[in-house]
Design a protein around this motif. Structure first.
Motif, mmCIF file in Angstrom:
data_model
loop_
_atom_site.group_PDB
_atom_site.id
_atom_site.type_symbol
_atom_site.label_atom_id
_atom_site.label_comp_id
_atom_site.label_asym_id
_atom_site.label_seq_id
_atom_site.Cartn_x
_atom_site.Cartn_y
_atom_site.Cartn_z
ATOM 1 N N ASP A 41 -8.853 -41.491 89.600
ATOM 2 C CA ASP A 41 -9.066 -40.273 90.186
ATOM 3 C C ASP A 41 -9.529 -40.325 91.608
ATOM 4 O O ASP A 41 -10.614 -40.975 91.745
ATOM 5 C CB ASP A 41 -10.145 -39.605 89.264
ATOM 6 C CG ASP A 41 -10.719 -38.255 89.844
ATOM 7 O OD1 ASP A 41 -10.110 -37.728 90.863
ATOM 8 O OD2 ASP A 41 -11.561 -37.486 89.371
ATOM 9 N N LEU A 42 -8.801 -40.168 92.496
ATOM 10 C CA LEU A 42 -9.091 -40.402 93.897
ATOM 11 C C LEU A 42 -9.391 -38.962 94.612
ATOM 12 O O LEU A 42 -9.377 -38.969 95.918
ATOM 13 C CB LEU A 42 -7.985 -41.031 94.623
ATOM 14 C CG LEU A 42 -7.695 -42.217 93.872
ATOM 15 C CD1 LEU A 42 -6.947 -43.272 94.946
ATOM 16 C CD2 LEU A 42 -9.135 -43.258 93.966
ATOM 17 N N GLY A 43 -9.969 -38.013 93.786
ATOM 18 C CA GLY A 43 -10.635 -36.772 94.605
ATOM 19 C C GLY A 43 -9.464 -35.775 94.341
ATOM 20 O O GLY A 43 -9.074 -34.902 93.336
ATOM 21 N N ASN A 50 -11.020 -43.913 98.540
ATOM 22 C CA ASN A 50 -10.295 -42.938 99.211
ATOM 23 C C ASN A 50 -11.423 -42.336 100.170
ATOM 24 O O ASN A 50 -12.217 -41.383 99.591
ATOM 25 C CB ASN A 50 -9.740 -41.764 98.260
ATOM 26 C CG ASN A 50 -9.060 -40.777 98.957
ATOM 27 O OD1 ASN A 50 -8.961 -40.723 100.346
ATOM 28 N ND2 ASN A 50 -8.645 -39.580 98.340
ATOM 29 N N LEU A 51 -11.377 -42.687 101.105
ATOM 30 C CA LEU A 51 -12.430 -42.514 102.364
ATOM 31 C C LEU A 51 -12.278 -41.022 102.678
ATOM 32 O O LEU A 51 -13.176 -40.321 103.406
ATOM 33 C CB LEU A 51 -12.622 -43.211 103.480
ATOM 34 C CG LEU A 51 -12.786 -44.828 103.144
ATOM 35 C CD1 LEU A 51 -13.100 -45.769 104.287
ATOM 36 C CD2 LEU A 51 -14.188 -44.999 102.184
ATOM 37 N N ASN A 100 -15.556 -47.622 95.657
ATOM 38 C CA ASN A 100 -16.295 -48.294 94.790
ATOM 39 C C ASN A 100 -16.474 -49.706 95.042
ATOM 40 O O ASN A 100 -15.782 -50.595 95.723
ATOM 41 C CB ASN A 100 -15.395 -48.245 93.340
ATOM 42 C CG ASN A 100 -15.768 -46.791 92.725
ATOM 43 O OD1 ASN A 100 -16.302 -45.804 93.179
ATOM 44 N ND2 ASN A 100 -14.866 -46.539 91.849
ATOM 45 N N ALA A 101 -17.545 -50.233 94.513
ATOM 46 C CA ALA A 101 -18.280 -51.570 94.740
ATOM 47 C C ALA A 101 -17.091 -52.559 94.155
ATOM 48 O O ALA A 101 -16.534 -52.417 93.044
ATOM 49 C CB ALA A 101 -19.476 -51.893 94.167
#
Length: 259
Positions: free
Chosen positions: A157-159, A235-236, A244-245
């Protein structure tokens, strides 16, 4: 019989590294013919300013017939901080194991998992592999290595959208287990799982556990994991940004009821 010490070690061969039930920490020995298993429960919490709660449950069931073993694992974790959910993940694993001789074993497996707060909608996989016992003392220690592969389907899920990928991964690992005395067993397992298409896309894990026998059926387990993913969800451009780390650590203390 040397193969008695193989069972507890072989069960982890080729498991996906980011969500593992550490069977290496259990008492060595093949299961009896028929059904056996365990239930594992953990509850952590704080009151006052923090108000944190974390619930973890896991169950394993095993069926053995001669040299063939079937294994099923289900895990569930849920947690809140100040009454806001911040942990929600699930894990299901099924495995067939065939003990070839005193040192070799072969297996096939399927797995599914999800982790809302790691942006993991789902990760499903199927594969197999082999394992070789390098050295062992039946009642004291075992050192094993393994190699296998699996086909993985991952949905992140990238937004504003979901990212879906198919990947072949190589699975290599080393597992060591040592019985300190009749009550205490320690174990450590190291995994490396690169993509067969891109070795820059890899996952690795160091998984260690200490298991203390309290009664014939009850154990206390302390478990510590450090995982590394070279390509976590990112996803910036999302709102809020997803970044995520790459490295995560986890530790748990739980009670295990064996049946």
């Amino acid at each position: 019989m040397r193969s008695l010490t193989l069972f507890a070690a072989v069960l982890l061969a080729s498991t996906q590294a980011l969500a593992i039930s550490n069977i290496e920490s259990e008492r060595p020995g093949l299961p009896e013919e028929g059904w056996s298993g365990h239930i594992e429960l953990s509850l952590d919490g704080e009151t006052g300013n923090s108000r944190e709660k974390d619930y973890t449950g896991a169950a394993k069931i095993t069926h053995r017939r001669n040299q063939n073993i079937l294994l099923g694992i289900v895990e569930r974790e849920y947690g809140t901080t100040r009454d806001i959910k911040d942990t929600d993940d699930s894990f299901v694993h099924g495995r067939w194991i065939h003990l070839i001789d005193e040192r070799w074993a072969a297996e096939g497996f399927v797995q599914w998992e999800e982790d809302e707060f790691d942006n993991l909608v789902s990760r499903s996989l199927a594969g197999g592999g082999g394992r070789y016992v390098v050295a062992q003392d039946e009642k004291v220690f075992s050192l094993s290595v393994g190699l296998g592969a699996f086909r993985e389907r991952e949905v992140l899920d990238l937004g504003p959208y979901d990212e879906k990928t198919w990947t072949w991964r190589i699975n290599s690992y080393t597992a060591y287990k040592h019985r300190l005395n009749e009550q205490i067993v320690i174990s450590a397992t190291a995994y490396f799982q690169p993509s067969a298409d891109d070795f820059g896309d890899s996952r690795s894990l160091l998984d260690a556990a200490l298991s203390v026998k309290l009664t014939d059926q009850l154990d206390l387990k302390i478990h510590y994991k450090v995982s590394h993913d070279t390509k976590p969800a990112k996803n910036l451009d999302a709102d809020p940004p997803i970044d995520n780390a790459k490295t995560n650590a986890e530790y748990t203390t739980s009670l295990v009821y064996n049946f």
